[in-house]
Motif scaffolding. Structure first.
Motif, PDB file in Angstrom:
ATOM      1  N   ILE A 181      58.830  17.751  10.254  1.00  0.00           N
ATOM      2  CA  ILE A 181      58.054  18.802   9.574  1.00  0.00           C
ATOM      3  C   ILE A 181      57.539  19.816  10.610  1.00  0.00           C
ATOM      4  CG2 ILE A 181      55.923  19.244   8.279  1.00  0.00           C
ATOM      5  CD1 ILE A 181      56.498  16.473   6.885  1.00  0.00           C
ATOM      6  N   ALA A 182      57.084  19.301  11.748  1.00  0.00           N
ATOM      7  CA  ALA A 182      56.598  20.201  12.801  1.00  0.00           C
ATOM      8  C   ALA A 182      57.712  21.142  13.251  1.00  0.00           C
ATOM      9  CB  ALA A 182      56.073  19.385  13.980  1.00  0.00           C
ATOM     10  N   ARG A 183      58.916  20.610  13.392  1.00  0.00           N
ATOM     11  CA  ARG A 183      60.066  21.445  13.781  1.00  0.00           C
ATOM     12  C   ARG A 183      60.304  22.522  12.724  1.00  0.00           C
ATOM     13  NH1 ARG A 183      62.572  20.122  17.953  1.00  0.00           N
ATOM     14  NH2 ARG A 183      63.952  21.876  17.557  1.00  0.00           N
ATOM     15  N   GLN A 184      60.306  22.055  11.475  1.00  0.00           N
ATOM     16  CA  GLN A 184      60.626  22.973  10.375  1.00  0.00           C
ATOM     17  C   GLN A 184      59.644  24.146  10.328  1.00  0.00           C
ATOM     18  OE1 GLN A 184      60.543  20.929   6.610  1.00  0.00           O
ATOM     19  NE2 GLN A 184      60.922  22.805   5.437  1.00  0.00           N
ATOM     20  N   PHE A 185      58.363  23.814  10.510  1.00  0.00           N
ATOM     21  CA  PHE A 185      57.329  24.854  10.378  1.00  0.00           C
ATOM     22  C   PHE A 185      56.888  25.403  11.741  1.00  0.00           C
ATOM     23  CE2 PHE A 185      57.227  22.528   6.415  1.00  0.00           C
ATOM     24  CZ  PHE A 185      57.117  23.541   5.463  1.00  0.00           C
ATOM     25  N   ARG A 186      57.587  24.994  12.792  1.00  0.00           N
ATOM     26  CA  ARG A 186      57.301  25.476  14.157  1.00  0.00           C
ATOM     27  C   ARG A 186      55.832  25.271  14.537  1.00  0.00           C
ATOM     28  NH1 ARG A 186      61.642  28.301  15.993  1.00  0.00           N
ATOM     29  NH2 ARG A 186      63.162  28.879  14.410  1.00  0.00           N
ATOM     30  N   LEU A 187      55.323  24.104  14.248  1.00  0.00           N
ATOM     31  CA  LEU A 187      53.948  23.777  14.621  1.00  0.00           C
ATOM     32  C   LEU A 187      53.958  22.799  15.799  1.00  0.00           C
ATOM     33  CD1 LEU A 187      52.316  23.218  11.114  1.00  0.00           C
ATOM     34  CD2 LEU A 187      51.909  25.130  12.674  1.00  0.00           C
ATOM     35  N   PRO A 188      53.120  23.024  16.785  1.00  0.00           N
ATOM     36  CA  PRO A 188      53.033  22.071  17.894  1.00  0.00           C
ATOM     37  C   PRO A 188      52.433  20.730  17.445  1.00  0.00           C
ATOM     38  CG  PRO A 188      51.923  24.147  18.436  1.00  0.00           C
ATOM     39  CD  PRO A 188      52.231  24.171  16.974  1.00  0.00           C
ATOM     40  N   ILE A 189      52.776  19.663  18.174  1.00  0.00           N
ATOM     41  CA  ILE A 189      52.190  18.335  17.926  1.00  0.00           C
ATOM     42  C   ILE A 189      51.459  17.876  19.184  1.00  0.00           C
ATOM     43  CG2 ILE A 189      52.651  15.926  17.312  1.00  0.00           C
ATOM     44  CD1 ILE A 189      55.272  16.744  16.164  1.00  0.00           C
ATOM     45  N   TYR A 190      50.243  17.367  18.995  1.00  0.00           N
ATOM     46  CA  TYR A 190      49.469  16.828  20.099  1.00  0.00           C
ATOM     47  C   TYR A 190      49.201  15.353  19.849  1.00  0.00           C
ATOM     48  CZ  TYR A 190      48.626  21.821  20.224  1.00  0.00           C
ATOM     49  OH  TYR A 190      48.806  23.171  20.218  1.00  0.00           O
ATOM     50  N   PRO A 191      49.921  14.451  20.509  1.00  0.00           N
ATOM     51  CA  PRO A 191      49.614  13.028  20.333  1.00  0.00           C
ATOM     52  C   PRO A 191      48.212  12.745  20.881  1.00  0.00           C
ATOM     53  CG  PRO A 191      51.705  13.368  21.495  1.00  0.00           C
ATOM     54  CD  PRO A 191      50.997  14.677  21.484  1.00  0.00           C
ATOM     55  N   ARG A 192      47.485  11.862  20.207  1.00  0.00           N
ATOM     56  CA  ARG A 192      46.101  11.589  20.619  1.00  0.00           C
ATOM     57  C   ARG A 192      45.729  10.139  20.323  1.00  0.00           C
ATOM     58  NH1 ARG A 192      41.197  15.128  20.748  1.00  0.00           N
ATOM     59  NH2 ARG A 192      39.350  13.841  20.413  1.00  0.00           N
ATOM     60  N   GLY A 193      45.121   9.487  21.309  1.00  0.00           N
ATOM     61  CA  GLY A 193      44.584   8.152  21.080  1.00  0.00           C
ATOM     62  C   GLY A 193      43.102   8.288  20.747  1.00  0.00           C
ATOM     63  N   SER A 194      42.242   7.825  21.682  1.00  0.00           N
ATOM     64  CA  SER A 194      40.805   7.898  21.423  1.00  0.00           C
ATOM     65  C   SER A 194      40.157   9.153  22.005  1.00  0.00           C
ATOM     66  CB  SER A 194      40.119   6.654  21.988  1.00  0.00           C
ATOM     67  OG  SER A 194      40.571   5.506  21.316  1.00  0.00           O
ATOM     68  N   GLY A 195      40.946   9.999  22.630  1.00  0.00           N
ATOM     69  CA  GLY A 195      40.397  11.258  23.137  1.00  0.00           C
ATOM     70  C   GLY A 195      39.500  11.104  24.351  1.00  0.00           C
ATOM     71  N   THR A 196      39.691  10.031  25.122  1.00  0.00           N
ATOM     72  CA  THR A 196      38.882   9.842  26.338  1.00  0.00           C
ATOM     73  C   THR A 196      39.482  10.576  27.539  1.00  0.00           C
ATOM     74  OG1 THR A 196      40.095   7.787  26.768  1.00  0.00           O
ATOM     75  CG2 THR A 196      38.007   7.594  25.605  1.00  0.00           C
ATOM     76  N   ASN A 197      40.525  11.310  27.269  1.00  0.00           N
ATOM     77  CA  ASN A 197      41.247  12.061  28.293  1.00  0.00           C
ATOM     78  C   ASN A 197      40.347  12.910  29.182  1.00  0.00           C
ATOM     79  OD1 ASN A 197      42.945  14.389  29.284  1.00  0.00           O
ATOM     80  ND2 ASN A 197      44.466  13.044  28.407  1.00  0.00           N
ATOM     81  N   LEU A 198      40.678  12.974  30.474  1.00  0.00           N
ATOM     82  CA  LEU A 198      39.820  13.684  31.428  1.00  0.00           C
ATOM     83  C   LEU A 198      40.485  14.883  32.103  1.00  0.00           C
ATOM     84  CD1 LEU A 198      38.002  10.575  32.883  1.00  0.00           C
ATOM     85  CD2 LEU A 198      36.910  12.469  31.684  1.00  0.00           C
ATOM     86  N   SER A 199      41.566  15.393  31.500  1.00  0.00           N
ATOM     87  CA  SER A 199      42.133  16.637  32.034  1.00  0.00           C
ATOM     88  C   SER A 199      42.551  17.579  30.907  1.00  0.00           C
ATOM     89  CB  SER A 199      43.325  16.333  32.958  1.00  0.00           C
ATOM     90  OG  SER A 199      44.268  15.490  32.328  1.00  0.00           O
ATOM     91  N   GLY A 200      42.009  17.336  29.720  1.00  0.00           N
ATOM     92  CA  GLY A 200      42.293  18.237  28.596  1.00  0.00           C
ATOM     93  C   GLY A 200      43.611  17.967  27.908  1.00  0.00           C
TER      94      GLY A 200
END
Lengths: 461, 461
Positions: free
Chosen positions: A60-79
């Motif tokens: 669906i993302a391909r079809q509508f040209r929308l980016p996908i951001y995989p995310r776990g708990s969002g504890t990421n420290l570099s954005g």
């Protein structure tokens, strides 16, 4: 083709319960644990329950040209999980099953949404551990941890995430599902794509299953607190411990600013009349622990420090909770906490500690430094206020100087937090433009439409 | 533009001494240690003395559209160094300096032509070892070993080459020199290109410098020989040892065919009334060695085997020389030795041993099986005669069945020998066509003109 149509398609394929669109909910996905970065609300958040649904999201993302951001708990420290170009946040939190624990092969197979600590709790009855131990084990997911190649407190002796990932299932940007590696200790079939995807920050594929290596839990351990009246003495003690060929499971440092702040915050009885403390844990069979602890005590005495040994589990836990309190305690002192992870060869720890101290003085900033001294991975933490633009200018200049200092000592921009948005612009300092070009070529080859976590690590322009 | 002109340019840039063109010399570069593969003489062999000369070779190769095949000592076991499309063999043997041993960071920096054993000899006075230990340590180079991600006898406890490479300098197909990684224990700056190039079989870049991790040498070790009257008992003992959470430094198996052949060849006193033997070495501090050896002896007795312990260094050396004689001894029995390395999860060792025995019977072939049982990495070795085409047809069919058996047990096509020419066609069996496409895309991205070791691992068509 509109975003509304994409959301409709997502609802149709995943079910309404797996598609989040309420503004107040989307807001929670507009940032991660990194300070001083742009925030952006996604158009939609999806919570697929299995790999087939992940494939549907990608299509669906391909079809509508929308980016996908995989995310776990969002504890990421570099954005790494901030949806800076809008589009779809793909939360892995509903794919949270431990699929198998295989004690005969010392492996576990998990879905990406499993919390690291939950895996360790599940393998403990088998006398096994999963060693990678980032500060956020209690909240961070296995998927996020693999995508970022997390490090943590046990890197020195046990290595980091890449040393424990044996196999991966991924959904590629074209919607294909691939599997690399498996339960064999040795595997040289094709390029080492298990390692390429580990630490690729969600920019090359979406992790849907992970096989990790487990190891037998150590039989015994001894935890020591060492205090020093000079910062350099603590740094030199670290180098000397390794020089004695003692490899502690954990070898952590906290400078005076950090110690004082933690003690004010948590009242655990840390000494406040020191310039630095070390927290050292040696583990293994009892005889090893005894001889290594003796060697450590000798080195510390030689470097002018004192040692206190945790006499029981309660004292031990107190020390580690003090260490784990370092970041939250520092974060309470001022509104904005800029946590860095520039890393140097461990023989250069003293130089790096002194360089950071000097940078803090020159820019008139409060910097608390703590971190994994044993593997050269320091966390200079700048305490500031994002509303004070003049101060933030000094912060950014200081951060750049910290990077330059680390690189000039033979170190690296990031030991364990990744590149994401935060350090992207500095990549050429470490690997030169030709080196960065290689990253771009790989991203371009595997995700030519820049669909997966765009704008992270490298730009395709 | 002719080959003669290219040779002229190479002579001009590298000096005559570094350009080999005599037919009798070129012949030596037309094959490697792999059986049953096409041979091809290169147009020219170059022996650059430094990275600048490597860059010059790449630029000349580009100009004259000649392929380049990086080559160490040619001990490769999947055809990785055979110059199948003609062109330039780039021998690293003149770049053979150990540039630095850094005991405080536990690292060594070497040029690619350094022999693995020479590195170990050089670090021994510091009480350190470089653990990767392929059978050919005495002849194989560090560059070849990194390019193939060598495994060997100590993979179970200590891991394989990819676990020890910390930094690489490479010359890319476009002639750019890049450096990734370094002396830091942790590094997540960019994709994990150190691991991508490690095991890339010379198809993505030419390695010109390597930083490796060293570890403290174990203080003590104990070496045991165990005999079994049933093959399955030996396999089960392997699984049970790991099940006891004992991780031996080495855990090798030799089946009856191999044992008989080695004994006839080397007369080292191996028992010939057994169906299989295990060679087990535990190492560490003396107390660990003692308790682990006791646990091993118990497991072997439980599985109906007997144990003999090496009483001194001489007995120990005898056992290991018997193990190292396995391949050369088998190779003497018939003119052609087809050495496989299909690998399974270690819990499946018994199934794999029995499957190989069955395949040998069905195809009426002599197969000696030995290998690194502890990590599931077996070497079924088929003894044949390449001049007997009917027999070779059976050999090829048997090899395919061995691959299928390993994969059906959750294993891999290659544990440590690589893909090269020998296993290229079987890649889709393990990773599917979409998986193979990823390899091709990466190769295409980094070497679009297919200049570096073309025809190995993946084809660009």
């Amino acid at each position: 083709m509109s975003v509304a149509q994409a959301i409709e398609a997502l609802r149709r394929e995943l079910g309404k319960n797996n598609v989040i669109t309420a503004t107040e909910d989307l807001f929670c996905y507009s940032y991660d644990a990194t300070a001083d970065l742009p925030e952006q609300t996604p158009d939609v958040v999806v919570t697929p329950e299995n790999v087939d649904q992940v494939v549907k999201v990608v299509k669906i993302a391909r079809q509508f040209r929308l980016p996908i951001y995989p995310r776990g708990s969002g504890t990421n420290l570099s954005g790494g999980t901030v949806p800076i170009k809008g589009g779809i946040v793909l939360s892995t939190l509903k794919m949270n099953r431990i699929l198998e624990i295989d004690p005969s092969n010392l492996t576990a197979t998990v879905q990406p949404g499993v919390i690291i600590q939950d895996l360790n709790n599940a393998v403990a009855p088998y006398g096994l551990i999963y060693p990678p131990d980032p500060g956020t084990v209690a909240t961070a997911t296995m998927g996020g941890s693999v995508a970022e190649c997390s490090g943590g407190l046990r890197g020195l002796k046990y290595g980091v995430t890449r040393h424990y990932v044996m196999g991966l299932e991924l959904v590629l940007a074209d919607g294909e599902v691939i599997r690399y590696g498996g339960k064999t200790v040795k595997n040289v079939t094709g390029y080492d794509l298990v390692r390429l995807f580990t630490g690729s920050e969600g920019t090359l594929g979406i992790i849907t299953e992970i096989i990790v290596r487990l190891i037998p839990a150590p039989q015994a351990r001894e935890t020591m607190l060492a205090g020093f009246s000079r910062l350099a003495d603590a740094g030199n003690a670290v180098a000397d411990i390794i020089g004695q060929k003692v490899i502690p499971a954990t070898l952590e440092i906290m400078d005076r600013v950090t110690v004082e702040t933690v003690e004010n915050f948590a009242h655990v009885g840390l000494p406040t009349d020191v310039e630095a403390i070390l927290l050292i844990e040696v583990d293994g069979i009892p005889e090893v622990v005894k001889s290594e602890a003796a060697a450590v005590r000798q080195v510390i005495a030689k470097n002018g420090g004192w040692v206190k040994t945790a006499e029981n589990d309660e004292e031990r836990e107190k020390l580690w909770s003090a260490r784990r309190a370092a970041l939250p305690a520092l974060a309470r002192r001022k509104p904005t906490t800029i946590l860095e992870d520039a890393t140097v060869p461990r023989s250069k720890i003293t130089d790096m500690l002194l360089a950071v101290e000097d940078i803090g003085k020159r820019y008139n900033l409060v910097i608390g430094t703590f971190g994994h001294a044993g593997d050269g991975n320091l966390h200079p933490t700048i305490l500031a206020d994002a509303r004070d633009e003049e101060e933030m200018e000094r912060v950014r200049a200081a951060v750049e100087e910290i990077f330059r200092a680390a690189l000039s000592l033979g170190g690296t921009l990031s030991g364990e937090h990744g590149i994401g948005i935060a350090k992207k612009q500095f990549l050429p300092w470490e690997m030169g433009n030709p080196g960065v070009q290689v990253l771009k070529k790989i991203k371009q080859a595997l995700d030519p439409d820049n669909l997966l976590n765009p704008g992270k690590m490298v730009d395709l322009t």
